[in-house]
Design an enzyme around this catalytic site. Structure first.
Site, mmCIF file in Angstrom:
data_model
loop_
_atom_site.group_PDB
_atom_site.id
_atom_site.type_symbol
_atom_site.label_atom_id
_atom_site.label_comp_id
_atom_site.label_asym_id
_atom_site.label_seq_id
_atom_site.Cartn_x
_atom_site.Cartn_y
_atom_site.Cartn_z
ATOM 1 N N CYS A 1 7.165 34.877 44.535
ATOM 2 C CA CYS A 1 6.185 35.495 43.531
ATOM 3 C C CYS A 1 6.315 36.972 43.820
ATOM 4 C CB CYS A 1 4.861 34.974 43.641
ATOM 5 S SG CYS A 1 4.848 33.164 43.608
ATOM 6 N N GLY B 1 31.674 42.623 62.089
ATOM 7 C CA GLY B 1 30.919 41.566 61.613
ATOM 8 C C GLY B 1 31.086 41.130 60.325
ATOM 9 N N ARG B 2 30.572 42.040 59.457
ATOM 10 C CA ARG B 2 30.427 41.665 57.915
ATOM 11 C C ARG B 2 31.887 41.153 57.362
ATOM 12 N NH1 ARG B 2 26.580 42.888 54.180
ATOM 13 N NH2 ARG B 2 25.882 44.834 55.647
ATOM 14 N N TYR C 1 25.073 38.666 57.372
ATOM 15 C CA TYR C 1 23.833 39.209 57.023
ATOM 16 C C TYR C 1 23.256 38.470 55.771
ATOM 17 C CZ TYR C 1 25.876 42.770 59.893
ATOM 18 O OH TYR C 1 26.467 43.346 60.888
ATOM 19 N N GLY D 1 31.868 47.794 60.865
ATOM 20 C CA GLY D 1 31.700 48.704 59.702
ATOM 21 C C GLY D 1 32.582 48.676 58.729
#
Ligand code: PLP
Length: 358
Positions: free
Chosen positions: A308, A242-243, A337, A209
């Site tokens: 669309c 992770g991020r 992500y 995090g």
């Protein structure tokens, strides 16, 4: 990156800068000292990315049987921590030989015990204050104090499970001082509790995090301050970001198909769309980008894809240089992500190509 992106014969494409990623993970590793570093595979499980990161981490955290199987195949010798809510009995039996299993509930604990021997951490959901979090992991994740006590009681009847410590992934999007404060609050509760259960050499996994600021692509989480603070905790401490590991080293590159002005709003329509790069829609931000083929005075426009739906927006009302069909745009910070959380099959456009810079 730019020359490489411009040399491609087909867009859209993902480009992963593995050389940049490797130096990034090395500097994180160096800043963390004795703290163990696991990579949260769900941020980006691309095999080349896993292989680039693996030599510089202590293990990989997985959150499903699918990730577990994929990581074992890709990195046969890497230690694995298995977490996540709603583990099936089949997943628990697959996970038996994981280095650590993060148990989410008493019923999961009972089902795991029936499978055989395992080393576990109990996932705690503690009522700690996380004022600035982008996302707080309350709700179904982990257990409150009463339920943790229930697990401790169940463990006395199930000696095949060895309690090693506590896992707590409580929030995301926090800076280093706030994360350290949270880690200290977890420690204050967890160490006496683990001592009361007779756990020697207690382990604390304080989760992932770490903040990634999409409005400021050059900013990095302060790993030195975080590592120094975690080093003061009197336990074996592990983190599983992770991020903040992979976000910075992926580009989604594509070209302009059309530019039009409707009711006073200018739209730049790009090949591909958010079914390849869902990050800006899920995070509600403007994805940072660079125009690679043109510069000049900026004017406001909205960058959209080919889907669309009015939700197919990469960046809204941002300043862009004069663009014409054929110009190339690179969305940066697309390494976490991004592709793996996107709805690839919507509208059946061609998939992007994948390229790796070593
Ligand atoms: C998602 C997740 C992580 C990684 O979070 P990042 O924000 O990508 O650092 C770590 N641990 C658990 C349990 C998670 O669910």
């Amino acid at each position: 990156m730019k020359e490489y992106a411009l040399s491609l014969d087909r867009y859209p494409a993902y480009i992963y800068d593995l050389a940049g990623l490797e130096s990034h993970i090395k500097s994180i590793r160096a800043a963390l000292g004795s703290t163990e570093l696991f990579y949260a595979a769900k941020a980006n499980p691309d095999a080349e990315i896993l292989r680039t990161i693996a030599p510089h981490v202590d293990g990989v955290e997985v959150s499903s049987g699918g990730e577990l199987t994929h990581v074992r195949e890709t990195l046969p010798r890497t230690r694995i921590a298995f977490g996540g809510p709603g583990k099936t009995t089949q997943e628990l039996s697959l996970a038996l030989h994981a280095d650590r299993i993060h148990v989410e509930s008493p019923s999961e604990l009972t089902r795991l015990a029936a499978q055989g021997f395992a080393n576990i951490l109990l996932r705690a959901n503690l009522p700690l204050s996380t004022p600035d979090a982008a996302l707080t992991m309350s709700g179904p994740f982990g257990m409150d104090e009463d339920t943790l006590n229930e697990c401790a009681y169940l463990l006395t009847d199930n000696p095949q499970l060895t309690l090693r410590g506590i896992h707590a992934h409580l929030a995301s999007g926090l800076d280093a001082p706030t994360m350290l404060d949270l880690a200290d609050q977890i420690t204050e509760w967890a160490l006496p509790w683990l001592k009361a259960q007779g756990v020697n050499n207690p382990e604390l996994n304080v989760g992932g995090g770490m903040a990634v600021d999409y409005t400021s692509p050059g900013t990095r989480f302060d790993w030195h301050a975080y590592g120094a603070g975690l080093g003061l905790i009197p336990a074996k401490v592990r983190i599983e970001p992770g991020r903040a590991i992979t976000a910075y080293h992926g580009w989604y590159v594509t070209d302009v198909l059309d530019v039009k002005t409707t009711r006073g709003e200018t739209y730049v329509i790009l090949r591909g769309g958010t079914h390849h790069l869902r990050t800006p829609v899920t995070k509600g931000h403007d994805q940072p980008f660079e125009a690679l083929t043109t510069n000049g005075p900026g004017s406001p426009a909205t960058l959209v894809g080919q889907l669309c739906t009015p939700k197919d927006v990469f960046a809204r009302n941002v300043l862009v240089p004069p663009l014409i069909p054929g110009d190339v745009i690179a969305f940066t910070m697309a390494g976490a992500y991004a592709w793996n959380i996107s709805h690839h099959d919507f509208l059946m456009h061609p998939k992007p190509a994948f390229h790796y810079i070593r």
